[in-house]
Design an enzyme around this catalytic site. Structure first.
Site, PDB file in Angstrom:
ATOM      1  N   CYS A   1       0.832  -1.199   0.000  1.00 12.82           N
ATOM      2  CA  CYS A   1       0.000   0.000   0.000  1.00 12.82           C
ATOM      3  C   CYS A   1       0.877   1.265   0.000  1.00 12.82           C
ATOM      4  CB  CYS A   1      -0.965  -0.039   1.181  1.00 12.82           C
ATOM      5  SG  CYS A   1      -2.429   1.006   0.942  1.00 12.82           S
TER       6      CYS A   1
ATOM      7  N   HIS B   1      -3.992  -5.722   0.624  1.00 11.08           N
ATOM      8  CA  HIS B   1      -3.882  -6.126   2.019  1.00 11.08           C
ATOM      9  C   HIS B   1      -4.400  -7.558   2.138  1.00 11.08           C
ATOM     10  CE1 HIS B   1      -2.892  -2.117   3.439  1.00 11.08           C
ATOM     11  NE2 HIS B   1      -3.899  -1.628   2.738  1.00 11.08           N
TER      12      HIS B   1
END
Length: 489
Positions: free
Chosen positions: A338, A435
């Site tokens: 991320c 994720h």
């Protein structure tokens, strides 16, 4: 209408989140329809949750996601209606019932948060309609009486909703008698009446050695004790809520693979690393500011961040950028997740100042990509396939920013026909917005095989479920759970 009970703490990090998760599992094992609730949470560890009455998804604190798992139900944004995601020392993003409401400075939020009681009570009412029991978690401490006037997280909520309170004290940090007695002393009478008893948490050793302590607490407060909880080693098998706990995580034995993770100032979703920590031959080291990244690490993981540009500057101040480049030159592997993915590129631009001051900075230059922050946040659950190993990946995306560049032609995964992530030509460096990458057992197994580690049939989700059951049993053994749950109203 469901009964409810609330756990508040004498301070932060006293173990409320784990106790609520454990009690949720206790109630579920007794056949109750139970739901978790936290009126206000401050955390950059966020999870995806359904928004009732909508096809959209929203954000809640990761601890409430875990507590929903303990209840055996899917998470909804009603379980954590107010989420504060710190972006700097002075300001944070405000998420209300799953949706972003922009950023606010801390002082402005304190002045306006009384208006948030309405959505808090709205979410609480919906949860009570679908459950038989709601277990509520406070935030910080009710002893912060300077914040009481507009409080929605502790006694402000409890008195408004008429929910009885169990106070939790942490004996491991010392001063638990003073913490409990002091809280009794400074609460006003109306708030004090909400407390129906207390729990002493994190005791190491012979529990009978604290009998005199229990007598002293009763003498000062008059409150009954629901029990003393021993140190729960099982809690380390659960995703941590707060980055405060990261510096205290220690691997029990040397391992084949050391994974270095720099503790960024706005580190986010660091539970992405938990499945690696759970592997017996892997040591995950969260490196605090002021320390260099270990030279013997085989893998460096740049975690998520709530402020990518700000944390790039923070990373450089620690000298970690040089450590990362030296690691790359030695043939080491690097993964960016991320915000960490964004840092690995050549540039990061935030033209609208979405995560801080508007501007553009040079990235680490280890991937040939660039990122531009955009107001639209990607919030979705995903099912993907690894491009390297052809294994399934289940996870979620939660980010702002669009990343593009030459290395995106070597994606990490395919989400349907959409390429996701980027990889260097030699395969040593890759970045992704996914994720849950390492939570996907087949992917993690193949990935670790590259480092000579055979994982067998490790099932990370099953390990979490087993830990919740073990904690529930320990609470049954050491707390008067019958009395505690009966105190709900």
């Amino acid at each position: 209408m469901a009964r409810a009970i609330m756990l508040q703490g004498t301070g932060s990090d006293v173990g409320k989140s784990v106790l609520v998760a454990g009690l949720c599992r206790v109630a579920r094992r007794r056949g109750l329809k139970v739901r978790p609730f936290k009126p206000q949470n401050m955390s950059n560890n966020a999870a995806i949750a359904a928004i009732p009455g909508s096809q959209e998804l929203g954000e809640i604190g990761r601890a409430q996601w875990l507590q929903a798992l303990a209840c055996g139900v899917a998470p909804t944004v009603d379980m954590n209606p107010v989420l504060i995601k710190p972006e700097s020392d002075m300001g944070a993003q405000l998420v209300v019932q799953g949706r972003s409401h922009g950023s606010a400075r801390a002082r402005d939020y304190q002045r306006s948060k009384g208006a948030l009681m309405a959505p808090v009570m709205d979410s609480f009412a919906r949860l009570r309609e679908e459950a038989e029991l709601v277990i509520v978690e406070g935030a910080g401490s009710p002893a912060e009486i300077n914040l009481r006037a507009r409080d929605i997280a502790n006694m402000g909520f409890a008195t408004n909703a008429d929910v009885p309170v169990v106070l939790v004290g942490d004996i491991d940090r010392g001063g638990v008698i003073a913490a409990l007695a002091g809280t009794h002393l400074i609460l006003d009478e109306a708030d004090r009446r909400m407390i129906v008893g207390y729990v002493v948490n994190k005791f190491r050793g012979d529990l009978t050695l604290f009998d005199d302590g229990l007598a002293a607490i009763h003498r000062f407060t008059g409150w009954p004790s629901f029990g003393v909880v021993p140190w729960l080693a099982e809690a380390h098998r659960l995703p941590p809520e707060d980055s405060v706990s990261l510096a205290r995580r220690v691997s029990p034995v040397p391992a084949k693979l050391r994974v270095a993770v720099p503790m960024l100032s706005r580190i986010a979703n660091f539970d992405d690393l938990d499945p690696l920590s759970a592997e017996p031959e892997v040591e995950v080291v969260f490196v605090p500011p002021g320390e260099r990244l270990p030279r013997d690490a085989g893998l460096i993981v740049l975690p998520g961040s709530k402020s990518t540009i700000g944390d790039l500057a923070f990373l450089r101040r620690q000298g970690w950028d040089e450590d990362i480049k030296a690691h790359r030159q030695r043939g080491g592997h690097i993964v960016g997740l991320c915000g960490g993915y964004q840092m690995l590129g050549r540039h990061v631009s935030d033209p609208e100042g979405l995560e801080g001051a508007a501007g553009s900075v040079e990235g680490l230059g280890l991937l040939d990509v660039e990122t531009v922050m955009q107001p639209q946040k990607a919030l979705r659950e995903i099912e993907a396939v690894s491009c390297i190993y052809q294994t399934p990946i289940s996870g979620y995306e939660i980010h702002i920013g669009r990343t593009s560049g030459a290395d995106c032609t070597r994606p990490v995964a395919m989400i349907g026909d959409r390429a996701e992530g980027a990889m260097s030509e030699d395969g040593q460096v890759f970045g992704t917005y996914l994720h849950g990458l390492f939570s996907s057992d087949p992917f993690r197994s193949r990935f670790l095989k590259e480092f000579g580690i055979i994982t067998g049939t490790t099932n990370y989700r099953l390990q979490v479920e087993t830990a919740l059951d073990d904690i529930a049993q320990r609470l049954e053994d050491h707390l008067d759970c019958d009395a505690l749950l009966a105190a709900a109203r």
